[in-house]
Design a protein around this motif. Structure first.
Motif, PDB file in Angstrom:
ATOM      1  N   ALA A 131       0.794  -1.228   0.000  1.00 26.49           N
ATOM      2  CA  ALA A 131       0.000   0.000   0.000  1.00 26.49           C
ATOM      3  C   ALA A 131       0.824   1.275   0.000  1.00 26.49           C
ATOM      4  O   ALA A 131       0.294   2.352  -0.277  1.00 26.49           O
ATOM      5  CB  ALA A 131      -0.967   0.017   1.193  1.00 26.49           C
ATOM      6  N   LEU A 132       2.130   1.186   0.311  1.00 31.76           N
ATOM      7  CA  LEU A 132       2.953   2.397   0.418  1.00 31.76           C
ATOM      8  C   LEU A 132       4.415   2.018   0.422  1.00 31.76           C
ATOM      9  O   LEU A 132       4.776   0.837   0.493  1.00 31.76           O
ATOM     10  CB  LEU A 132       2.633   3.166   1.701  1.00 31.76           C
ATOM     11  N   ASP A 133       5.270   3.023   0.336  1.00 27.61           N
ATOM     12  CA  ASP A 133       6.694   2.880   0.608  1.00 27.61           C
ATOM     13  C   ASP A 133       6.918   3.445   2.005  1.00 27.61           C
ATOM     14  O   ASP A 133       6.946   4.671   2.193  1.00 27.61           O
ATOM     15  CB  ASP A 133       7.530   3.643  -0.423  1.00 27.61           C
ATOM     16  N   PRO A 134       7.066   2.595   3.030  1.00 31.61           N
ATOM     17  CA  PRO A 134       7.128   3.083   4.406  1.00 31.61           C
ATOM     18  C   PRO A 134       8.444   3.742   4.776  1.00 31.61           C
ATOM     19  O   PRO A 134       8.596   4.210   5.906  1.00 31.61           O
ATOM     20  CB  PRO A 134       6.905   1.806   5.231  1.00 31.61           C
ATOM     21  N   THR A 135       9.396   3.818   3.843  1.00 34.11           N
ATOM     22  CA  THR A 135      10.662   4.475   4.148  1.00 34.11           C
ATOM     23  C   THR A 135      10.643   5.962   3.828  1.00 34.11           C
ATOM     24  O   THR A 135      11.559   6.687   4.218  1.00 34.11           O
ATOM     25  CB  THR A 135      11.823   3.823   3.365  1.00 34.11           C
ATOM     26  N   GLN A 136       9.612   6.428   3.123  1.00 35.49           N
ATOM     27  CA  GLN A 136       9.546   7.847   2.768  1.00 35.49           C
ATOM     28  C   GLN A 136       9.013   8.667   3.954  1.00 35.49           C
ATOM     29  O   GLN A 136       8.141   8.202   4.695  1.00 35.49           O
ATOM     30  CB  GLN A 136       8.663   8.048   1.543  1.00 35.49           C
ATOM     31  N   VAL A 137       9.534   9.870   4.113  1.00 35.41           N
ATOM     32  CA  VAL A 137       9.144  10.749   5.214  1.00 35.41           C
ATOM     33  C   VAL A 137       8.333  11.919   4.664  1.00 35.41           C
ATOM     34  O   VAL A 137       8.796  12.653   3.783  1.00 35.41           O
ATOM     35  CB  VAL A 137      10.394  11.280   5.962  1.00 35.41           C
ATOM     36  N   ASN A 138       7.122  12.063   5.182  1.00 36.04           N
ATOM     37  CA  ASN A 138       6.245  13.177   4.781  1.00 36.04           C
ATOM     38  C   ASN A 138       6.068  13.263   3.272  1.00 36.04           C
ATOM     39  O   ASN A 138       6.019  14.352   2.704  1.00 36.04           O
ATOM     40  CB  ASN A 138       6.765  14.505   5.332  1.00 36.04           C
ATOM     41  N   ARG A 139       5.927  12.115   2.641  1.00 34.31           N
ATOM     42  CA  ARG A 139       5.639  12.090   1.219  1.00 34.31           C
ATOM     43  C   ARG A 139       5.315  10.652   0.805  1.00 34.31           C
ATOM     44  O   ARG A 139       5.666   9.694   1.510  1.00 34.31           O
ATOM     45  CB  ARG A 139       6.797  12.612   0.377  1.00 34.31           C
ATOM     46  N   GLN A 140       4.644  10.515  -0.320  1.00 34.23           N
ATOM     47  CA  GLN A 140       4.512   9.249  -1.023  1.00 34.23           C
ATOM     48  C   GLN A 140       4.492   9.580  -2.502  1.00 34.23           C
ATOM     49  O   GLN A 140       3.620  10.320  -2.965  1.00 34.23           O
ATOM     50  CB  GLN A 140       3.240   8.496  -0.630  1.00 34.23           C
ATOM     51  N   GLY A 141       5.458   9.054  -3.227  1.00 33.40           N
ATOM     52  CA  GLY A 141       5.507   9.299  -4.660  1.00 33.40           C
ATOM     53  C   GLY A 141       5.517  10.777  -4.973  1.00 33.40           C
ATOM     54  O   GLY A 141       6.348  11.530  -4.460  1.00 33.40           O
ATOM     55  N   PRO A 142       4.566  11.260  -5.802  1.00 37.04           N
ATOM     56  CA  PRO A 142       4.568  12.657  -6.217  1.00 37.04           C
ATOM     57  C   PRO A 142       3.988  13.610  -5.181  1.00 37.04           C
ATOM     58  O   PRO A 142       4.034  14.817  -5.370  1.00 37.04           O
ATOM     59  CB  PRO A 142       3.704  12.638  -7.473  1.00 37.04           C
ATOM     60  N   ASP A 143       3.418  13.081  -4.098  1.00 35.31           N
ATOM     61  CA  ASP A 143       2.751  13.926  -3.102  1.00 35.31           C
ATOM     62  C   ASP A 143       3.673  14.168  -1.915  1.00 35.31           C
ATOM     63  O   ASP A 143       4.199  13.221  -1.327  1.00 35.31           O
ATOM     64  CB  ASP A 143       1.463  13.263  -2.614  1.00 35.31           C
ATOM     65  N   SER A 144       3.839  15.414  -1.529  1.00 38.53           N
ATOM     66  CA  SER A 144       4.717  15.729  -0.406  1.00 38.53           C
ATOM     67  C   SER A 144       4.013  16.615   0.599  1.00 38.53           C
ATOM     68  O   SER A 144       3.099  17.365   0.270  1.00 38.53           O
ATOM     69  CB  SER A 144       5.994  16.418  -0.904  1.00 38.53           C
ATOM     70  N   GLY A 145       4.442  16.498   1.859  1.00 32.84           N
ATOM     71  CA  GLY A 145       3.859  17.263   2.948  1.00 32.84           C
ATOM     72  C   GLY A 145       3.437  16.330   4.060  1.00 32.84           C
ATOM     73  O   GLY A 145       3.234  15.125   3.845  1.00 32.84           O
ATOM     74  N   PRO A 146       3.298  16.841   5.290  1.00 36.67           N
ATOM     75  CA  PRO A 146       2.938  15.987   6.423  1.00 36.67           C
ATOM     76  C   PRO A 146       1.580  15.334   6.296  1.00 36.67           C
ATOM     77  O   PRO A 146       1.318  14.314   6.955  1.00 36.67           O
ATOM     78  CB  PRO A 146       2.988  16.951   7.615  1.00 36.67           C
ATOM     79  N   GLN A 147       0.701  15.885   5.460  1.00 37.18           N
ATOM     80  CA  GLN A 147      -0.608  15.265   5.249  1.00 37.18           C
ATOM     81  C   GLN A 147      -0.497  13.955   4.475  1.00 37.18           C
ATOM     82  O   GLN A 147      -1.445  13.172   4.422  1.00 37.18           O
ATOM     83  CB  GLN A 147      -1.568  16.225   4.543  1.00 37.18           C
ATOM     84  N   TYR A 148       0.681  13.707   3.884  1.00 44.32           N
ATOM     85  CA  TYR A 148       0.918  12.462   3.152  1.00 44.32           C
ATOM     86  C   TYR A 148       1.881  11.545   3.898  1.00 44.32           C
ATOM     87  O   TYR A 148       2.477  10.652   3.297  1.00 44.32           O
ATOM     88  CB  TYR A 148       1.461  12.775   1.756  1.00 44.32           C
ATOM     89  N   ARG A 149       2.043  11.755   5.192  1.00 45.54           N
ATOM     90  CA  ARG A 149       2.968  10.932   5.962  1.00 45.54           C
ATOM     91  C   ARG A 149       2.441   9.503   6.103  1.00 45.54           C
ATOM     92  O   ARG A 149       1.252   9.232   5.950  1.00 45.54           O
ATOM     93  CB  ARG A 149       3.204  11.536   7.347  1.00 45.54           C
ATOM     94  N   SER A 150       3.358   8.624   6.418  1.00 45.80           N
ATOM     95  CA  SER A 150       3.026   7.235   6.715  1.00 45.80           C
ATOM     96  C   SER A 150       2.791   7.121   8.214  1.00 45.80           C
ATOM     97  O   SER A 150       3.688   7.429   9.012  1.00 45.80           O
ATOM     98  CB  SER A 150       4.177   6.333   6.275  1.00 45.80           C
ATOM     99  N   ALA A 151       1.593   6.683   8.589  1.00 43.65           N
ATOM    100  CA  ALA A 151       1.253   6.635  10.019  1.00 43.65           C
ATOM    101  C   ALA A 151       0.239   5.539  10.294  1.00 43.65           C
ATOM    102  O   ALA A 151      -0.561   5.171   9.434  1.00 43.65           O
ATOM    103  CB  ALA A 151       0.705   7.980  10.489  1.00 43.65           C
ATOM    104  N   ILE A 152       0.295   5.041  11.512  1.00 47.14           N
ATOM    105  CA  ILE A 152      -0.690   4.089  12.032  1.00 47.14           C
ATOM    106  C   ILE A 152      -1.345   4.749  13.235  1.00 47.14           C
ATOM    107  O   ILE A 152      -0.656   5.250  14.129  1.00 47.14           O
ATOM    108  CB  ILE A 152      -0.021   2.766  12.444  1.00 47.14           C
TER     109      ILE A 152
END
Length: 242
Positions: A131-152
């Motif tokens: 579902a994601l790349d959990p190594t990226q910080v505050n981004r996934q692919g083309p989307d960046s910012g804390p709203q796109y962070r990886s979190a549980i």
């Protein structure tokens, strides 16, 4: 520049011109090279498993909620997957505010599941695998910012413990080339997103953003976890997409 177009909460329709879609596709080809995500992989089963009874919920954030929702809508044992916001206050739980990156919210998905069919730790295995790349910080692919962070966002202490143990397990075996950056954020309230965000992947399979970023996740789910995959999505709307 994000590949996600401006959206109108009033009309409930994603707005994008033909020229804009072409520009977005071009932007992906450039940005995707600079910020390539880790490919999907079938990660090991969790050593610490959840012991749950009755329908439960799991709230997960992994970048744009369209793709995360789309993946879990095809997971056997999931009764519902709803796109929304978690980590901030109720007053800011709307796309126009969350998209600024300053609300504390992450785009998240609340998964209602039957633990007799699929446990919480098994959901986490799928989450981290496809579902994601959990190594990226505050981004996934083309989307960046804390709203796109990886979190549980664990619902209770057991979920928090299972999530912490599984992240430690994956890091210990170097499941990814870099450490997992997924945050565990207890105590958050989930707020459903606007209706036009729900079932977006199922309803817009040919949308440029979906085709470039989210369709590969669904293909990974089907290839890596065929025993966990349902052919038809479980939709929030309760009916097949048009």
């Amino acid at each position: 520049m994000s590949l996600k177009p401006e959206r109108s909460g009033r009309s409930g329709v994603a707005l994008a011109t033909v020229a804009g879609l072409a520009l977005m596709a071009g932007a992906f080809s450039l940005r995707g090279l600079a910020h390539a995500e880790e490919p999907g992989r079938r990660l090991p089963e969790a050593a610490v498993t959840a012991k749950e009874i009755g329908l439960r919920t799991a709230t997960l954030a992994g970048g744009c909620f369209w793709g995360v929702q789309g993946v879990f809508q095809h997971v056997r044992g999931v009764r519902q997957a709803v796109s929304g916001y978690a980590g901030g206050d109720a007053a800011d739980a709307r796309y126009s505010a969350v998209s600024t990156g300053g609300t504390g919210h992450a785009e998240a998905v609340r998964v209602t599941y039957d633990p007799a069919v699929i446990r919480y730790d098994e959901l986490l295995r799928i989450f981290f695998s496809v579902a994601l790349d959990p190594t990226q910080v505050n981004r996934q692919g083309p989307d960046s910012g804390p709203q796109y962070r990886s979190a549980i966002f664990p619902a209770d202490a057991e979920q928090a413990a299972v999530a912490k143990a599984y992240i430690a397990q994956l890091d210990a075996v170097h499941a990814y080339a870099k450490p997992i950056a997924t945050r565990i954020e207890p105590g958050a309230t989930f707020y459903p997103a606007e209706g036009y965000h729900q079932d977006f992947m199922a309803s817009h399979p040919n949308h440029p953003y979906i085709a470039a970023n989210d369709a590969p996740k669904l293909r990974d789910l089907q290839a890596l976890f065929p025993e966990r995959t349902t052919p038809e999505p479980t939709l929030v709307g309760g009916r097949p997409p048009a």
